[in-house]
Design a protein around this motif. Structure first.
Motif, PDB file in Angstrom:
ATOM      1  N   THR A 109       0.824  -1.216   0.000  1.00  0.00           N
ATOM      2  CA  THR A 109       0.000   0.000   0.000  1.00  0.00           C
ATOM      3  C   THR A 109       0.854   1.260   0.000  1.00  0.00           C
ATOM      4  N   GLY A 291      -9.798   5.591  -4.677  1.00  0.00           N
ATOM      5  CA  GLY A 291      -8.857   4.902  -3.794  1.00  0.00           C
ATOM      6  C   GLY A 291      -7.415   5.193  -4.165  1.00  0.00           C
ATOM      7  N   HIS A 294      -4.724   4.799  -1.435  1.00  0.00           N
ATOM      8  CA  HIS A 294      -5.614   3.708  -1.032  1.00  0.00           C
ATOM      9  C   HIS A 294      -6.677   4.179  -0.038  1.00  0.00           C
ATOM     10  N   TYR A 295      -7.904   3.732  -0.279  1.00  0.00           N
ATOM     11  CA  TYR A 295      -9.028   4.096   0.583  1.00  0.00           C
ATOM     12  C   TYR A 295      -8.813   3.589   2.007  1.00  0.00           C
ATOM     13  N   SER A 296      -9.196   4.423   2.960  1.00  0.00           N
ATOM     14  CA  SER A 296      -9.234   4.000   4.361  1.00  0.00           C
ATOM     15  C   SER A 296     -10.591   3.331   4.592  1.00  0.00           C
ATOM     16  N   LEU A 300     -14.153   3.931   2.643  1.00  0.00           N
ATOM     17  CA  LEU A 300     -14.856   2.785   2.072  1.00  0.00           C
ATOM     18  C   LEU A 300     -16.285   2.689   2.615  1.00  0.00           C
ATOM     19  N   THR A 322      -7.850  -0.500  -2.391  1.00  0.00           N
ATOM     20  CA  THR A 322      -7.509  -0.392  -0.974  1.00  0.00           C
ATOM     21  C   THR A 322      -6.551  -1.510  -0.576  1.00  0.00           C
ATOM     22  N   THR A 323      -6.437  -1.721   0.735  1.00  0.00           N
ATOM     23  CA  THR A 323      -5.491  -2.726   1.242  1.00  0.00           C
ATOM     24  C   THR A 323      -6.244  -3.988   1.656  1.00  0.00           C
ATOM     25  N   VAL A 326      -7.985  -3.281   5.041  1.00  0.00           N
ATOM     26  CA  VAL A 326      -9.263  -2.556   4.933  1.00  0.00           C
ATOM     27  C   VAL A 326     -10.325  -3.482   4.339  1.00  0.00           C
ATOM     28  N   THR A 348      -7.491  -5.022  -4.239  1.00  0.00           N
ATOM     29  CA  THR A 348      -6.539  -4.772  -3.152  1.00  0.00           C
ATOM     30  C   THR A 348      -5.098  -4.923  -3.629  1.00  0.00           C
ATOM     31  N   CYS A 351      -3.292  -0.541  -7.670  1.00  0.00           N
ATOM     32  CA  CYS A 351      -4.128   0.633  -7.960  1.00  0.00           C
ATOM     33  C   CYS A 351      -4.245   0.831  -9.465  1.00  0.00           C
TER      34      CYS A 351
END
Ligand code: F3S
Length: 402
Positions: A109, A291, A294-296, A300, A322-323, A326, A348, A351
């Protein structure tokens, strides 16, 4: 270390670091608390990068400080579902295996500070990834230059970086005052990347000091603003008096004699910047990508609330990056099912910009990311529309913007 007493991999790492230090006039090395490397996506580092990772791994190199990994060049589990070519995937997996041998922490990430690599005020770091660097320097008050691929691995192996640039007190003082003249309460999520984009254009690589940002600004807003500032310019550090840790007050980071310029950002500049971030404004949209960074889990959750009970238009893709962590939370909290049943997908460990998004032939992308809006035309080969997550969901249901 440079003489080879600690083994060939450390010698090689130190050789790279001393060369960089010599170029920038560093007088000594700083020990680092952690590293973050971008030697991760095949799309960026290509065959030469694969070989460098494998070479260090063959030499028995080990990261000597906690070292997190930037996104890979594909979703490491769902890559077949997303039609990633086999030969590309095979090369990506060679990077994965080499990074595992080196001891990289596989968060994959660009938001390592949300996933176990959270440095403290004043700590020296060896990080690359422009969006993470600006966050670490500004919001956490740690100290890192924007390292490049390979140099970041060398720093991780040696546990040291040449001490120049943002490692030194005198280079962390504000240079340009940016007055944000928009009522703080009216600033919404989508304004922050635009503010960052404007700042990056205005200040290039100088250190801006921002006034007018509300004291209760969220981590995500600063994350997204910094990423955009590091994209349109090469901002690696900003200060917000009363918010960021090195700027207790304006006078702590900006003295009259050091202030090179004052820039104002009002509603007109904000509107013009948002327009500038689009290459088109209306029509059919076939790809929605959010994202970046990356989206938290908080972001999300908002996307899930907007997508709940809705269906993405046929022939339209809506991908949220995202990760794994998450994603796991999203599964436990029910967001994953809500998002996937709307027709949107959670990808995940990768990106839209570091995976081969251009293979899908999308024509127009809509995103709420300043960094993504900047790079998408070149890297994803699409037109781009910049808009809020609310606007993205609304357009994804219709499949177009009137
Ligand atoms: Fe992260 Fe990819 Fe954007 S690495 S900052 S999501 S370009």
């Amino acid at each position: 270390m440079l003489a080879g007493g600690c083994g060939e991999s450390v010698r090689l790492a130190m050789e790279i670091l001393t060369e960089v230090g010599d170029i920038y006039g560093a007088e000594e090395m700083a020990k680092i608390a952690s590293a973050h490397t971008v030697m991760t996506p095949y799309r960026d580092i290509m065959d030469a990068g694969v070989e460098i990772c494998e070479r260090f791994a063959e030499l028995g190199a080990k990261y000597s400080v906690p070292t997190t990994l930037d996104p890979a060049g594909m979703d490491l589990q769902r890559w077949r579902e997303f039609k990633i070519p086999e030969d590309y995937a095979e090369r990506q997996m060679r990077i994965v295996r080499a990074q595992e041998k080196l001891g990289g922490i596989p968060v994959w990430t660009c938001t390592p500070y949300l996933h176990g690599n959270a440095p403290l005020l004043g700590q020296h770091l060896g990080w690359s990834e422009s969006s993470a660097v600006v966050f670490a320097n500004s919001v956490m008050g740690a100290r890192t230059n924007r390292l490049t691929a390979v140099v970041d691995m060398a720093a991780a192996i040696a546990g040291r970086v040449p001490k120049f640039g943002l490692h030194l007190d005198e280079n962390r003082i504000g240079e340009i005052l940016v007055k944000i003249e928009v009522k703080p309460k009216t600033l919404t999520d989508i304004d922050y990347p635009a503010i960052g984009y404007f700042i990056g254009k205005q200040v290039a690589d100088k250190i801006p000091v921002l006034t007018g940002i509300p004291y209760d600004v969220s981590t995500d807003k600063l994350k997204n603003m910094g990423a955009a500032a590091a994209t349109s310019g090469s901002v690696a550090l900003y200060h917000i008096p009363g918010v960021t840790p090195e700027a207790e007050k304006l006078g702590s980071v900006l003295q009259k004699e050091n202030c090179k310029e004052t820039v104002e950002l009002g509603l007109r500049e904000l509107r013009e910047t948002k327009e500038e971030m689009c290459t088109t404004r209306a029509g059919k949209v076939d790809f929605f990508a959010v994202g970046c960074p990356h989206y938290s889990i908080v972001e999300l959750a908002k996307a899930a609330a907007l997508l709940k009970g809705k269906k993405i238009r046929r022939g339209t893709e809506f991908w949220i990056y995202t990760t794994k962590h998450v994603e796991m939370l999203a599964k436990r909290m029910g967001y994953f099912d809500i998002i996937e049943s709307s027709g949107a997908h959670i990808l995940t460990e990768t990106c839209m910009l570091v995976s081969p998004t251009d293979i899908y032939g999308f024509e127009t992308m809509m995103t709420n990311s300043g960094k993504c809006a900047h790079y998408a035309p070149a890297l994803c080969k699409t037109e781009v529309i910049y808009g809020s997550i609310e606007e993205c969901v609304e357009a994804a249901i219709k499949g177009f913007i009137p």
